[in-house]
Write a protein that holds these residues in place. Structure first.
Motif, mmCIF file in Angstrom:
data_model
loop_
_atom_site.group_PDB
_atom_site.id
_atom_site.type_symbol
_atom_site.label_atom_id
_atom_site.label_comp_id
_atom_site.label_asym_id
_atom_site.label_seq_id
_atom_site.Cartn_x
_atom_site.Cartn_y
_atom_site.Cartn_z
ATOM 1 N N GLU A 1 0.848 -1.181 0.000
ATOM 2 C CA GLU A 1 0.000 0.000 0.000
ATOM 3 C C GLU A 1 0.895 1.247 0.000
ATOM 4 O OE1 GLU A 1 -2.926 0.072 3.008
ATOM 5 O OE2 GLU A 1 -3.650 -1.960 2.580
ATOM 6 N N ALA A 2 0.964 1.906 -1.141
ATOM 7 C CA ALA A 2 1.824 3.075 -1.274
ATOM 8 C C ALA A 2 1.244 4.264 -0.527
ATOM 9 C CB ALA A 2 2.010 3.437 -2.744
ATOM 10 N N ALA A 3 2.136 5.091 0.036
ATOM 11 C CA ALA A 3 1.692 6.303 0.723
ATOM 12 C C ALA A 3 1.178 7.311 -0.295
ATOM 13 C CB ALA A 3 2.842 6.888 1.525
ATOM 14 N N GLU A 4 0.256 8.122 0.143
ATOM 15 C CA GLU A 4 -0.325 9.128 -0.745
ATOM 16 C C GLU A 4 0.029 10.523 -0.234
ATOM 17 O OE1 GLU A 4 -4.465 8.473 -1.127
ATOM 18 O OE2 GLU A 4 -4.253 6.494 -2.057
ATOM 19 N N PHE A 5 1.061 11.124 -0.853
ATOM 20 C CA PHE A 5 1.414 12.514 -0.542
ATOM 21 C C PHE A 5 2.082 13.118 -1.776
ATOM 22 C CE2 PHE A 5 4.974 9.904 0.767
ATOM 23 C CZ PHE A 5 6.065 10.555 0.240
ATOM 24 N N THR A 6 2.080 14.426 -1.872
ATOM 25 C CA THR A 6 2.604 15.101 -3.057
ATOM 26 C C THR A 6 3.816 15.969 -2.767
ATOM 27 O OG1 THR A 6 1.067 16.944 -2.731
ATOM 28 C CG2 THR A 6 0.343 15.134 -4.172
ATOM 29 N N HIS A 7 4.092 16.293 -1.503
ATOM 30 C CA HIS A 7 5.189 17.197 -1.184
ATOM 31 C C HIS A 7 5.944 16.704 0.042
ATOM 32 C CE1 HIS A 7 3.854 20.257 -4.060
ATOM 33 N NE2 HIS A 7 2.622 20.092 -3.595
ATOM 34 N N ASN A 8 7.230 17.063 0.046
ATOM 35 C CA ASN A 8 8.068 16.861 1.233
ATOM 36 C C ASN A 8 9.044 18.023 1.240
ATOM 37 O OD1 ASN A 8 10.169 16.088 3.052
ATOM 38 N ND2 ASN A 8 9.481 13.963 2.885
ATOM 39 N N SER A 9 8.655 19.072 1.906
ATOM 40 C CA SER A 9 9.414 20.330 1.843
ATOM 41 C C SER A 9 10.877 20.180 2.270
ATOM 42 C CB SER A 9 8.720 21.405 2.687
ATOM 43 O OG SER A 9 7.453 21.707 2.137
ATOM 44 N N PRO A 10 11.179 19.526 3.421
ATOM 45 C CA PRO A 10 12.593 19.384 3.798
ATOM 46 C C PRO A 10 13.419 18.671 2.715
ATOM 47 C CG PRO A 10 11.172 18.839 5.642
ATOM 48 C CD PRO A 10 10.286 18.971 4.444
ATOM 49 N N LEU A 11 12.829 17.621 2.130
ATOM 50 C CA LEU A 11 13.554 16.888 1.089
ATOM 51 C C LEU A 11 13.775 17.757 -0.143
ATOM 52 C CD1 LEU A 11 14.792 14.196 0.238
ATOM 53 C CD2 LEU A 11 12.555 13.514 -0.641
ATOM 54 N N GLU A 12 12.763 18.533 -0.533
ATOM 55 C CA GLU A 12 12.886 19.390 -1.712
ATOM 56 C C GLU A 12 13.931 20.493 -1.489
ATOM 57 O OE1 GLU A 12 8.924 20.731 -2.370
ATOM 58 O OE2 GLU A 12 8.206 18.778 -3.058
ATOM 59 N N VAL A 13 13.986 21.025 -0.272
ATOM 60 C CA VAL A 13 14.998 22.033 0.050
ATOM 61 C C VAL A 13 16.385 21.396 -0.009
ATOM 62 C CG1 VAL A 13 15.923 23.512 1.879
ATOM 63 C CG2 VAL A 13 13.457 23.472 1.435
ATOM 64 N N ALA A 14 16.498 20.178 0.514
ATOM 65 C CA ALA A 14 17.792 19.487 0.543
ATOM 66 C C ALA A 14 18.312 19.219 -0.861
ATOM 67 C CB ALA A 14 17.668 18.183 1.329
ATOM 68 N N TRP A 15 17.465 18.690 -1.769
ATOM 69 C CA TRP A 15 17.979 18.367 -3.104
ATOM 70 C C TRP A 15 18.158 19.601 -3.993
ATOM 71 C CZ3 TRP A 15 13.022 15.060 -3.808
ATOM 72 C CH2 TRP A 15 12.017 15.783 -4.442
ATOM 73 N N THR A 16 17.761 20.762 -3.474
ATOM 74 C CA THR A 16 18.073 22.021 -4.162
ATOM 75 C C THR A 16 19.353 22.653 -3.608
ATOM 76 O OG1 THR A 16 15.723 22.444 -4.589
ATOM 77 C CG2 THR A 16 17.232 24.316 -4.744
ATOM 78 N N VAL A 17 19.454 22.676 -2.284
ATOM 79 C CA VAL A 17 20.581 23.354 -1.644
ATOM 80 C C VAL A 17 21.872 22.556 -1.784
ATOM 81 C CG1 VAL A 17 21.519 24.145 0.568
ATOM 82 C CG2 VAL A 17 19.120 24.592 -0.014
ATOM 83 N N VAL A 18 21.807 21.239 -1.598
ATOM 84 C CA VAL A 18 23.027 20.416 -1.633
ATOM 85 C C VAL A 18 23.728 20.506 -2.992
ATOM 86 C CG1 VAL A 18 23.936 18.064 -1.513
ATOM 87 C CG2 VAL A 18 22.304 18.861 0.199
ATOM 88 N N PRO A 19 23.040 20.352 -4.143
ATOM 89 C CA PRO A 19 23.739 20.526 -5.427
ATOM 90 C C PRO A 19 24.346 21.919 -5.597
ATOM 91 C CG PRO A 19 21.673 19.381 -5.778
ATOM 92 C CD PRO A 19 21.661 19.856 -4.344
ATOM 93 N N ILE A 20 23.646 22.967 -5.062
ATOM 94 C CA ILE A 20 24.210 24.316 -5.145
ATOM 95 C C ILE A 20 25.522 24.390 -4.376
ATOM 96 C CG2 ILE A 20 23.875 26.719 -4.446
ATOM 97 C CD1 ILE A 20 20.894 26.382 -5.057
#
Length: 289
Positions: free
Chosen positions: A91-110
Motif C-alpha cells: 500500500e503506497a503512501a499518498e502525498f505530493t510534497h516533502n518540503s525538507p527533502l525538496e529544500v535538501a535536493w536544491t541546496v546540496v547541489p548548489i
C-alpha cells in the motif's frame, strides 16, 4: 703523387662536411621523450608544468566528488527498489510534497557547485592571466602545418611539417630514415615534425596563437595548454616547463582533410643549448632536423 691526391681529396671532403649546415639534433643533443601518447593509455601524460599539475589535481578532485555522488544515487535507487517495491510495500503512501527533502535536493547541489567553482576558477584564472614572457613565440596554423616566429629574435622563423608529410602521410623506408636522422624512432611517426619549437627550461614562455586560413588549435597535453588559433585574431597562452625533454601535441580543432597530420613538437633544453640554437638559427646554419 697518388697519395698526395688522396690526401687533398680527404682534406677537401672534410672541409665540405664542416661547411654543411648543422641540424638541431646535433646542437641540442639527445633529449628524453616525455610528452607522448601511449597505446591503450587512459590517463594524463606526465605533467611538465605547474598548469598541468593543477589540471591533474582538479581532475582527481572532481573524480572523487563524482564518485561519491554516483555511489550515493546508486545506493538510494537500490534502497528504494527493495524497500518500496509492491511486495515489501503493497500500500503506497499518498502525498505530493516533502518540503525538507525538496529544500535538501536544491541546496546540496548548489553547495557542491560552489565548492567545485571555488577550486576550478583559480586554475582557470592561472591559465588566463598571461605573465610577461622570457621567450615569446608566435605560432600560426595553416592547412596543414605550423609557422613559428620568435618576434624578439631577428631572423628566427620557420615552418614545421610532420615528418612523412611529403610521402603522403604514409610510413616508407625513406620516412623511417628521416625519423632516425632526426633522433626519433618509428613509434614517433605522425608525432614528430621536421622542425621543433625550442624553448629554455624553467623560463616563462608566451605563445601568441593565430590562424592563417581556418581555425586551428595549438596544444601540448603535458603542459596543460590548449588555445584555438582564429584567423584575424591573436590569442595567447603561457607555460613554464620544468623538465628538459621532447613533448608532442596535435592540432585539436578540425581544420580539413589533413587535420590528423598536423603534429606539434616542442623541445625543452638548457639555457646554454637554447642560446647555441638561437645563434645557429640567426646565422642560417640549421637545416631541417
Amino acid at each position: 703523387m697518388k697519395m698526395r691526391n688522396l690526401k687533398a681529396l680527404g682534406f677537401a671532403a672534410a672541409a665540405t662536411l664542416t661547411a654543411l649546415p648543422a641540424t638541431a639534433q646535433s646542437i641540442l643533443g639527445d633529449l628524453p621523450i616525455i610528452g607522448q601518447p601511449q597505446p591503450g593509455g587512459i590517463g594524463f601524460q606526465p605533467a611538465a608544468t605547474s598548469l598541468a599539475e593543477e589540471v591533474h589535481w582538479l581532475d582527481g578532485f572532481l573524480l572523487v566528488i563524482i564518485t561519491v555522488i554516483v555511489l550515493f544515487v546508486t545506493g538510494l535507487i537500490l534502497w528504494v527498489v527493495f524497500r518500496y517495491n509492491r511486495k515489501s510495500n503493497p500500500e503506497a503512501a499518498e502525498f505530493t510534497h516533502n518540503s525538507p527533502l525538496e529544500v535538501a535536493w536544491t541546496v546540496v547541489p548548489i553547495l557542491i557547485l560552489v565548492v567545485i567553482g571555488a577550486f576550478s576558477l583559480p586554475v582557470l584564472f592561472d591559465q588566463q592571466r598571461i605573465p610577461e614572457g622570457d621567450v615569446v613565440v608566435k605560432v600560426t596554423g595553416y592547412q596543414w602545418y605550423w609557422g613559428y616566429e620568435y618576434p624578439d629574435e631577428e631572423g628566427v622563423e620557420f615552418s614545421s611539417y610532420m615528418i612523412g608529410a611529403d610521402a603522403g602521410n604514409m610510413m616508407t623506408p625513406e620516412v623511417s630514415a628521416q625519423l632516425t636522422q632526426a633522433g626519433y624512432t618509428d613509434d614517433q611517426f605522425r608525432l614528430a615534425t621536421d622542425t621543433a619549437v625550442v624553448v629554455p627550461v624553467g623560463k616563462t614562455i608566451v605563445m601568441q596563437v593565430t590562424g592563417g586560413d581556418v581555425i586551428h588549435s595549438w596544444t601540448i597535453p603535458a603542459f596543460g595548454v590548449k588555445q584555438d588559433g582564429v584567423p584575424g585574431r591573436l590569442a595567447q597562452l603561457w607555460f613554464r616547463a620544468d623538465r628538459e625533454g621532447i613533448y608532442f601535441g596535435q592540432c585539436s580543432e578540425l581544420c580539413g582533410i589533413a587535420h590528423a597530420y598536423m603534429p606539434i613538437t616542442v623541445k625543452v633544453v638548457s639555457e646554454e643549448k637554447y642560446a647555441e640554437w638561437l645563434i645557429a638559427m640567426k646565422a642560417g646554419e640549421i637545416e631541417t632536423w
